[in-house]
Design an enzyme around this catalytic site. Structure first.
Site, mmCIF file in Angstrom:
data_model
loop_
_atom_site.group_PDB
_atom_site.id
_atom_site.type_symbol
_atom_site.label_atom_id
_atom_site.label_comp_id
_atom_site.label_asym_id
_atom_site.label_seq_id
_atom_site.Cartn_x
_atom_site.Cartn_y
_atom_site.Cartn_z
ATOM 1 N N TYR A 3 0.341 -0.771 0.025
ATOM 2 C CA TYR A 3 -0.003 0.366 -0.468
ATOM 3 C C TYR A 3 0.907 1.370 -0.102
ATOM 4 O O TYR A 3 -0.037 2.415 -0.658
ATOM 5 C CB TYR A 3 -0.612 0.071 1.541
ATOM 6 C CG TYR A 3 -2.254 -1.058 1.033
ATOM 7 C CD1 TYR A 3 -3.071 -0.679 -0.007
ATOM 8 C CD2 TYR A 3 -2.412 -2.181 1.530
ATOM 9 C CE1 TYR A 3 -4.178 -1.079 -0.174
ATOM 10 C CE2 TYR A 3 -3.212 -2.933 0.914
ATOM 11 C CZ TYR A 3 -4.371 -2.603 0.820
ATOM 12 O OH TYR A 3 -5.118 -4.509 -0.049
ATOM 13 N N GLN A 35 -15.581 2.269 -6.406
ATOM 14 C CA GLN A 35 -14.727 1.189 -5.644
ATOM 15 C C GLN A 35 -13.445 1.585 -5.741
ATOM 16 O O GLN A 35 -12.435 0.998 -4.716
ATOM 17 C CB GLN A 35 -14.703 0.683 -6.964
ATOM 18 C CG GLN A 35 -16.099 -0.426 -6.622
ATOM 19 C CD GLN A 35 -16.830 -1.718 -7.581
ATOM 20 O OE1 GLN A 35 -16.385 -2.733 -7.431
ATOM 21 N NE2 GLN A 35 -17.313 -0.414 -9.159
ATOM 22 N N ASN A 36 -12.863 2.999 -6.082
ATOM 23 C CA ASN A 36 -11.503 3.046 -5.754
ATOM 24 C C ASN A 36 -11.035 4.073 -4.883
ATOM 25 O O ASN A 36 -12.314 4.695 -3.544
ATOM 26 C CB ASN A 36 -11.278 3.970 -6.573
ATOM 27 C CG ASN A 36 -11.668 3.588 -8.206
ATOM 28 O OD1 ASN A 36 -11.810 2.451 -8.534
ATOM 29 N ND2 ASN A 36 -12.052 4.279 -9.491
ATOM 30 N N VAL A 37 -9.474 3.732 -4.218
ATOM 31 C CA VAL A 37 -9.607 3.993 -3.341
ATOM 32 C C VAL A 37 -8.712 5.184 -3.081
ATOM 33 O O VAL A 37 -7.978 5.681 -2.782
ATOM 34 C CB VAL A 37 -8.451 3.019 -2.263
ATOM 35 C CG1 VAL A 37 -9.681 1.179 -2.119
ATOM 36 C CG2 VAL A 37 -7.340 2.423 -2.887
ATOM 37 N N HIS A 62 -14.884 0.498 -0.970
ATOM 38 C CA HIS A 62 -13.885 0.251 -0.687
ATOM 39 C C HIS A 62 -12.586 0.560 0.422
ATOM 40 O O HIS A 62 -11.276 0.143 0.629
ATOM 41 C CB HIS A 62 -13.106 -0.719 -1.558
ATOM 42 C CG HIS A 62 -13.724 -2.096 -2.690
ATOM 43 N ND1 HIS A 62 -13.838 -2.028 -3.608
ATOM 44 C CD2 HIS A 62 -15.307 -1.895 -2.055
ATOM 45 C CE1 HIS A 62 -14.634 -2.760 -3.964
ATOM 46 N NE2 HIS A 62 -15.533 -3.190 -3.031
#
Length: 244
Positions: A67, A100-102, A118
């Site tokens: 990440y 849905q994108n972070v 998400h």
């Protein structure tokens, strides 16, 4: 940024509401690598091996590095024409984005109402108190970085095998749509893919993706097989002139 008014009464004078579901294809044109790039591998790890509670228990340093690299890239990219086109819609519509994108590209483009199903890459949260969430102004999260209660911080991401806590809110927003857009997603990742089933039957729907396909059992659906950055500027103008 979550400023939702979906429970407020609606009347004939209320601004029409566009609900938009976005996926990885929305950000790909900004240079964000999709979650399934490189055949689902990252440094020889399967994606599930760096994005699950089991992975965090087994090798948290590897999860953090995965990440960290995604976060570092996010600090280097910018919103694309598709993101900016959705901001344009706010001139005449109540625009609710469910992503849905972070990444934070919708917010950086100027969209004011964004729900991240998400999680968010630029946030971290406590491992003992999920309500303790922190904004990150840097890209690196390390072992030893702790919350105010002394526990290790983890990415503020919904991992494989974890519940999607904001899904019920997304359903309620979707049910209020006067127009519904699906952008840059294959509609195979659940539960997000099921949101289109909650849209009222008579509501116009648009599906924008190079690999978009007619969805069985969904009426009033226009399929646009183009990338978001190519299709959305023109689609935004159409919607503003036709429905606003």
């Amino acid at each position: 940024m979550e400023c939702f008014s979906y429970l407020e009464p609606r009347n004939k004078y209320t601004m029409k509401r566009i609900v938009i579901l976005t996926g990885a294809g929305m950000s790909a044109e900004s240079g964000i690598r999709t979650f399934r790039d490189s055949n689902g591998l990252w440094n020889n790890y399967r994606i599930e091996e760096v994005a699950s509670p089991e992975a965090w228990e087994k090798h948290p340093e590897v999860v953090l590095e995965f990440y960290n690299q995604r976060r570092k890239q996010l600090f280097e990219v910018k919103p694309n024409a598709g993101h900016h086109a959705l901001v344009r819609l706010e001139e005449k519509f109540d625009v609710q984005i469910i992503t849905q994108n972070v990444d934070d590209l919708h917010e950086r483009a100027g969209s004011s109402q964004v729900l991240h199903l998400h999680g968010e890459l630029k946030k971290a949260r406590s491992t003992i108190d999920p309500d303790l969430v922190y904004e990150l102004d840097h890209w690196e999260l390390k072992i030893g970085d702790t919350c105010e209660k002394g526990s290790q911080l983890r990415p503020h991401i919904v991992w494989f095998g974890e519940p999607v806590p904001l899904f019920d809110k997304a359903v309620q927003i979707t049910k209020t749509a006067d127009l519904f857009l699906v952008i840059g997603t294959s509609l195979v990742v659940y539960p997000a893919a099921g949101l289109i089933r909650y849209v009222e039957e008579n509501v116009p729907k648009f599906y924008v993706d190079p690999l978009a396909f007619p969805v069985q059992g969904i009426s009033k659906l226009e399929v646009i097989r183009q990338k978001a950055g190519e299709a959305l500027p023109a689609l935004a103008e159409r919607l503003l002139s036709r429905f606003a």
